[in-house]
Each structure stands twice: as structure tokens, then as C-alpha cells.
Design an enzyme around this catalytic site. Structure first.
Site, PDB file in Angstrom:
ATOM      1  N   GLN A 191       0.820  -1.222   0.000  1.00 28.02           N
ATOM      2  CA  GLN A 191       0.000   0.000   0.000  1.00 28.02           C
ATOM      3  C   GLN A 191       0.851   1.268   0.000  1.00 28.02           C
ATOM      4  O   GLN A 191       0.321   2.373  -0.008  1.00 28.02           O
ATOM      5  CB  GLN A 191      -0.964   0.003   1.196  1.00 28.02           C
ATOM      6  N   SER A 211       2.776  -5.311  -5.092  1.00 35.72           N
ATOM      7  CA  SER A 211       1.796  -5.917  -5.998  1.00 35.72           C
ATOM      8  C   SER A 211       1.380  -4.886  -7.045  1.00 35.72           C
ATOM      9  O   SER A 211       0.984  -3.770  -6.684  1.00 35.72           O
ATOM     10  CB  SER A 211       0.567  -6.325  -5.173  1.00 35.72           C
ATOM     11  N   THR A 249       9.032 -18.110 -17.318  1.00 29.25           N
ATOM     12  CA  THR A 249       9.096 -17.008 -18.278  1.00 29.25           C
ATOM     13  C   THR A 249       8.380 -15.790 -17.697  1.00 29.25           C
ATOM     14  O   THR A 249       7.279 -15.904 -17.156  1.00 29.25           O
ATOM     15  CB  THR A 249       8.446 -17.431 -19.607  1.00 29.25           C
ATOM     16  N   CYS A 338     -10.594  -9.397   0.939  1.00 29.22           N
ATOM     17  CA  CYS A 338     -10.559 -10.858   1.064  1.00 29.22           C
ATOM     18  C   CYS A 338     -11.617 -11.348   2.034  1.00 29.22           C
ATOM     19  O   CYS A 338     -12.105 -12.451   1.908  1.00 29.22           O
ATOM     20  CB  CYS A 338      -9.201 -11.318   1.563  1.00 29.22           C
TER      21      CYS A 338
END
Ligand code: PLP
Length: 699
Positions: A191, A211, A249, A338
Site C-alpha cells: 500500500q 503488488s 518465463t 478478502c
């Protein structure tokens, strides 16, 4: 269809146009495999190297590594595995190693779950210890000072995803520096990216996961910073990509998009600075204060990310406000993304020791740093619209007619019996957590309360009655509850003769009477019309009773087969029942419940359905305030009847007596409409369907 106002940026974000363009270019032009040695591969490798160089600059990575991966959850696994594997080697060599895995009590669940997972898998046998936070959500440094000498790994996030609280990383670092132990340190920085300045190599931080999708890049891409010299163990082995640190990859389109976002951070201009974002937060907070009287913010604005607001509103469950905002096209979340499917209170707010009602009623509104003034203005207008609807919503809920209103909380129910002519309400089995809501509802319409009754004598019921009486007094709602007995029955009442010829105490409620039936420590109540001092069995419209199914059998002589049975509990989301259905054997009831496949209507199949069922009735089971902010589409010109789920019991008797016209229920997500359709089926009304996925999928 109104434009969506997306205020859930801490959960995820839409891609920046530049990120979209970069991803598209990586998929079409720069599509080579960066491990290939031909021209296409070389071009891809150059792009990859350029993004990594940019990431290093933005993170202030110094001589540390930046490894691209699938996101923060993977970064957290890698950091935890690396730390624990190094520790295991030290344990095996008989060297001193810490015995604790310390994590902030408000960390994202990915952290303690990873610690427990890898600790068990690697057999390191360390003790997990939550580091408490204070009432402002800041880590307790005094406790850390005590734990740090024994800690093998310390995990403390940079900023909290639910509250936006920014950790005192300098304070934590000072504690770790001063203590004798050599704990590794992971800082979940998800965050922080784009919202806080980063200079990781200038700190003692060993691991920092990020992320992409939390800041305008796609899902499935992220990065992990690893301090120079910090232990590292690859999570994935294979073709040696990422300098052997992470095989597989590379996600080149994701990395290209992340590169564009990092470019926006580096170059400035697209993402706003702290002061401007703080002004936006103030504007949103003002709009919320005006729309939701009594609102409390769950973290002080000082010291929190300016892009996150966490709040609770007395008298409202988070789900109710979430539904209202969603109907107005404003996407917010309850607690963290979540856990928002569950009704569990926020563990983050619980860790901050906030009152229970605030932890369970919390909502999060978060926006991204690329938000602009026009977006915030539009959001504020929509919030004001919700506020108006909420005020009018109370009105509509009561004006929908006299009768019975059902409120739920965690598998239990409270019932309100409303008589508009006399502006009197009777409350049965008020739940403590609904007390403020019920009082506010009655006060907003100038209703008085004739009685607050219970069907059982458990301590929970007594607590609910006491809480409501306190709230009524505080809200200035007149009530006549003084002198009533332990079940709330008033000393002064009439008598009525029931279907079995026996006499029972009765309260007059508008044109009806409410009769009390005593059964040991339990009470049941019959609501219906009395003629010449008698209520015949078929005049009993409703029976209110406790959980005990046997009690209904004992009422069989006093009520008709179509009398609606309203219970104090609803663990299976059945809404309500009838005497007839309740007296059926359990097997029959289960068979009737196994009807899901038949009642689901796909939004795409609606036209065909109407063609074969031309007289079908569309019923919106959302609350009136939700309808007020979003009139549902009039499919194929059909009228929509509004029957909130809280009013279904009132409407049921009417439908069950009718000719079973086909009904299609709908709501926001399909959760409430499926309950309504199932309820009708269970009670023998076979012509009921619901719109699977709700308006969210039909739009
Ligand atoms: N850490 C924090 C603070 C988060 O907010 C999130 C996402 O909600 C994660 C970790 C996990 O991120 P991801 O699901 O993208 O791996």
C-alpha cells in the site's frame, strides 16, 4: 446505466491508460521471450532491463535485488521461505538463532498464514507472535523491544490496507538496530507504492514485497526487493529466469504495464502529492459526515494514507450501507476485500481495540493517487444522494404499509410490528446489535413503542431488550415499557379468546390484537383480527415464536395453515414460514429446499422467460433506499414491484392466497432474491424464480 464510482482502490485498481498501452505493446510488438538470443528476444530483454532499472530507482533499491514475480503474496512467500531456510541452516549448524516469528497484529493475512505454512513445512518449530498495535493502529514499540532479541524474523507492513495507518518504520528500525538479536525484517510495502516515499537501501529492511494491481498495473505482476546480503532462496526453480532468483518465463505484458506505472511515479504529473490527496480525503469525509449522521472514522487522518477512509455508522450494518452505495454505483468495501464476503468483524480494528460495533460495521473507502478533482466531486455528489435516499428510505420502509418488518443479524431475527395510524410499534426479540438501528428507524418517523417483547428468557434476549430500551430513551422515542414483566409484557393489557376457547392476554395494535401464549419459559405471540373479543384460528395472521420447532405444534389449534411463522432465529436463511410448512416432516422440507437449479434465471435468458411467462411479475427485494438511488431497469416495459426482503413476510400471505402468478425476484447480487424465491418454494409457491447474479450481472 450510471457511471461507476470506484472507491475500492486498496483492493485493486483499473490500469492507467499508459499501462494498458504498454501491456498491449508488449503483447503485440515486443512479444519476444527475454531469454531468447534473437532480435525479438533482445528487444524484450531490453524492455525488461529498463523496467527493472526504473523499479530500482523508484524503490531506492541501491545494491539490492528487484525480482519480478506474480504479486505480493508470492513476494511474501519468497521472503518468508528465504528467512526460514537461512534460519534452519543456522539451527542445523548449532548456531544461535531466534525463536520467534513476530508479525504485526494488523498485517494482511498473507503474512501470518505464510509464516505458519513455511514454519510447519520446513519444521523450523518457531513460535508465531503477533505484535500488538495501539488504538491508532501503530505497532507497540515497547512490546517489540521486548520481543526483538528473540525474534528470527519481524514482519511489519508499511501502510495498512484497511485503515491506511502508516507504520512508524523509523521507530521499528531503531528498536531492531538497538537490540542484540539479528532478526531479519520484512516490510509488506503493497500500500506504500506511489503513496509514500521509498528509499529501501537506506533502511535495514531485508525484504519488501509489492503488488502491481494495487497501483494501476494488472493483476498477476509484482516485485520483491531483497537487500544486498539478505538470505535468498528461490520459491520456484526452473529455467533460471530473473538471474536464477525466480524461474518461469516473465509476465512481460504485466511487467511492461508496471513499468509504465513506475514511470508515472518517477516523472510526476499523473499521481498527486500528499497535500492534494489529503484535500480530497477531507472533501469525501465532509460528504460522508453530511450523509451519514453519527459517522465515526476508525483511524485518525493524521498518520494515515490520505487515500483511505475507514468508518462506521451507528445503527447500520456494513452490508446495508455497502448495498446502498453499490446501488448508487459507488463501489466501496467492508473490511478488507478478502474477508468482505464474510460477516466477520475486522481483525484489524479489533486489534486496535475499537468497540465491537465499530469493528463489525466498518466500511472502507479508498481511491488511487491518480484521482482528480472531477472524480472526487462526482463521488461526493453520489454520497449526498445516498444520504438523501437513506433519510427517505426510512420513510418508505414504514410507509410501505402497516405490518411486519424483519431485521436480521448473524442468523437471528428481530421483528417490528408497525401501525401507522396510531404511530405505534411493537418490537419482538430485539438483538443488541440492532438496537440503535431500530431506535433510529422509529425516531425518524415519530413512532412510539407500545412494548418490547421477548420469545425466550435467555441472557442474550434480556441484553437485547435492555439495549433497545436504553437506545429508545436516548433517542427520545416514547415507550410504555415501565412496569412490564421479564418478557416485556405490559402489566396493563386486555384479554382475548383464542381458537381453543382459552383466554389469553392481549394488546390492541391498530385494528389487530397481539395475544400472548405462555409455554414454560417461552412466549409466543399471535397477531390477527379479533371479533367480539375472540381471535379464530384462521384470523391469526402471524405467529412470533422462538427457535423450538415443537412450540409450533402446540400452536396448531390456535392458528390456520397459512398463518405466517416468524421465528427469533433464521440460521438457514429461510426468512419465514407458514404453519402448514412448519408442521411438515423434516424430509419434505429438505426435499422442498433442493430446488436451486430450477429457480435460477440467467440474465441472458430473461427475454425468453418473459416470452413464455407473459404475466410474470418482477419483484425488487432491495431496501427502498437502494431503489431510491437506482431504479431498476423496467425489463421489457414491465412494472417492478418493490418488496424488500425485510417485508416479505407481510407480502407472503397475500401471494400464497393468490393464483400463483410467476414471480421473478431480483436484488443487487442475487443473495437476497434467492432467499425470497426459495422461501416461496418451500411454502408451496412453485412459480418463483430469481435473477442469478443479480443486477450486478444483468447491467
Ligand atoms: N499485502 C497487503 C497490504 C495487501 O493489501 C494485499 C492485497 O490485498 C496483499 C498483501 C496481497 O496482495 P496480492 O493478492 O496482490 O498478492
Amino acid at each position: 446505466m450510471q457511471a461507476e464510482i470506484y472507491l475500492d482502490a486498496n483492493a485493486t485498481s483499473a490500469a492507467l491508460p499508459a499501462a494498458l498501452a504498454a501491456a498491449a505493446a508488449a503483447l503485440s510488438d515486443c512479444y519476444g521471450n527475454p531469454s531468447s538470443t534473437h532480435g525479438a528476444g533482445i528487444r524484450a530483454r531490453a524492455m525488461l532491463d529498463a523496467v527493472r532499472a526504473r523499479a530500482r530507482r523508484v524503490l531506492g533499491a541501491g545494491a539490492g535485488q528487484v525480482v519480478f514475480n506474480s504479486g505480493a503474496t508470492e513476494g511474501i512467500q519468497t521472503a518468508v521461505l528465504s528467512a526460514l531456510w537461512a534460519l534452519r541452516s543456522r539451527q542445523a549448524a548449532g548456531e544461535a538463532a531466534g525463536s520467534l516469528l513476530v508479525y504485526g497484529a494488523t498485517e494482511h493475512k498473507a503474512v501470518p498464514e505464510s509464516l505458519a505454512h513455511w514454519n510447519a513445512l520446513l519444521g523450523t518449530g518457531l513460535e508465531l507472535r503477533a505484535l500488538p498495535v495501539d488504538e491508532n493502529g501503530l505497532h507497540r514499540l515497547d512490546v517489540l523491544r521486548d520481543l526483538a532479541p528473540r525474534a528470527a524474523l519481524v514482519c511489519t507492513m508499511a501502510a495498512n490496507n484497511e485503515t491506511g495507518v502508516v507504520s512508524d518504520l523509523a521507530g521499528i528500525e531503531a528498536v531492531l538496530r538497538d537490540c542484540a538479536g539479528g532478526a531479519l525484517w520484512m516490510v509488506d510495502s503493497v500500500q506504500a507504492l506511489g503513496k509514500l516515499p521509498l528509499a529501501l537501501a537506506a533502511t535495514r529492511i531485508d525484504y519488501a514485497p509489492f503488488s502491481g494491481h494495487k497501483l494501476y498495473a494488472p493483476k498477476g505482476v509484482g516485485m520483491l526487493y531483497v537487500r544486498e546480503g539478505a538470505p535468498f532462496t528461490p520459491l520456484m526453480a526452473g529455467g533460471g529466469q530473473e538471474a536464477g532468483l525466480r524461474a518461469g518465463t516473465e509476465n512481460m505484458s504485466g511487467i511492461a504495464a508496471l513499468g509504465a506505472v513506475l514511470g508515472a511515479i518517477e516523472q510526476g504529473g499523473v499521481l498527486r502529492g500528499h497535500d492534494e490527496l489529503a484535500r480530497y480525503r477531507e472533501q469525501l469525509a465532509d460528504a460522508l459526515r453530511a450523509a451519514l449522521p453519527g459517522i465515526v472514522f476508525n483511524a485518525p487522518f493524521e498518520g494515515t494514507l490520505p487515500t483511505t477512509l475507514n468508518f462506521s455508522v451507528p445503527g447500520f450494518a456494513s452490508k446495508e450501507l455497502l448495498d446502498l452505495f453499490d446501488a448508487a454505483g459507488v463501489r466501496i468495501s467492508s473490511g478488507s476485500a478478502c474477508s468482505s464476503a464474510k460477516a466477520a468483524p475486522s481483525y484489524v480494528l479489533e486489534a486496535m481495540a475499537l468497540p465491537a460495533w465499530r469493528s463489525s460495521a466498518a466500511l472502507r473507502m479508498s481511491f488511487g493517487p491518480a484521482a482528480d478533482a472531477a472524480f472526487i466531486d462526482a463521488a461526493c455528489m453520489r454520497i449526498a444522494h445516498c444520504g438523501q435516499a437513506l433519510r427517505a428510505g426510512h420513510l418508505l420502509a414504514l410507509e410501505a404499509g402497516d405490518g411486519v418488518l424483519q431485521l436480521w443479524s448473524e442468523g437471528a431475527c428481530s421483528w417490528l410490528l408497525l401501525d401507522r395510524a396510531s404511530r405505534a410499534g411493537i418490537v419482538i426479540d430485539p438483538l443488541p446489535e440492532l438496537a440503535a438501528r431500530i431506535a433510529a428507524l422509529l425516531r425518524s418517523q415519530n413512532f412510539g413503542v407500545a412494548a418490547v417483547l421477548a420469545t425466550g428468557a435467555s441472557p442474550g434476549v434480556a441484553a437485547g431488550r435492555a439495549a433497545l430500551l436504553e437506545e429508545l430513551t436516548e433517542a427520545g422515542v416514547p415507550h410504555r415499557c415501565a412496569g412490564s414483566d421479564a418478557m416485556g409484557w405490559p402489566a396493563c393489557h386486555d384479554q382475548v379468546l383464542l381458537g381453543d376457547g382459552a383466554s389469553a392476554g392481549a394488546l390492541t395494535h391498530g385494528t389487530q390484537v397481539l395475544a400472548r401464549l405462555r409455554d414454560g419459559h417461552a412466549n409466543s405471540y399471535l397477531l390477527g383480527r379479533a371479533k367480539a373479543g375472540s381471535m379464530a384460528a384462521d384470523a391469526a395472521r402471524f405467529v412470533f415464536c422462538g427457535a423450538d420447532r415443537e412450540s409450533v405444534r402446540r400452536l396448531a389449534a390456535l392458528a390456520g395453515p397459512e398463518t405466517i411463522v416468524c421465528r427469533a432465529v433464521d440460521p438457514f436463511n429461510e426468512v419465514c414460514s407458514t404453519m402448514h410448512a412448519d408442521l411438515q416432516s423434516l424430509e419434505k422440507r429438505q426435499a422442498a429446499a433442493g430446488i436451486d437449479a430450477e429457480i435460477d434465471l440467467d440474465p441472458g435468458a430473461l427475454s425468453d422467460f418473459f416470452a413464455t411467462h407473459p404475466d410474470a411479475l418482477l419483484v425488487d427485494v432491495r431496501e427502498p433506499c437502494e431503489r431510491a438511488v437506482d431504479m431498476a431497469p423496467a425489463w421489457e416495459g414491465r412494472d417492478v414491484l418493490g418488496v424488500p426482503l425485510s417485508r416479505l413476510s407481510e407480502q407472503l400471505a397475500h401471494w400464497l392466497r393468490g393464483e400463483q402468478r410467476p414471480i421473478v425476484f431480483f436484488c443487487r447480487s442475487g443473495n437476497r432474491s434467492v432467499r425470497a424465491a426459495r422461501c416461496l418454494h418451500r411454502l408451496g409457491y412453485r412459480n418463483a424464480w430469481h435473477l442469478a447474479g443479480g443486477l450486478a450481472l444483468a447491467a
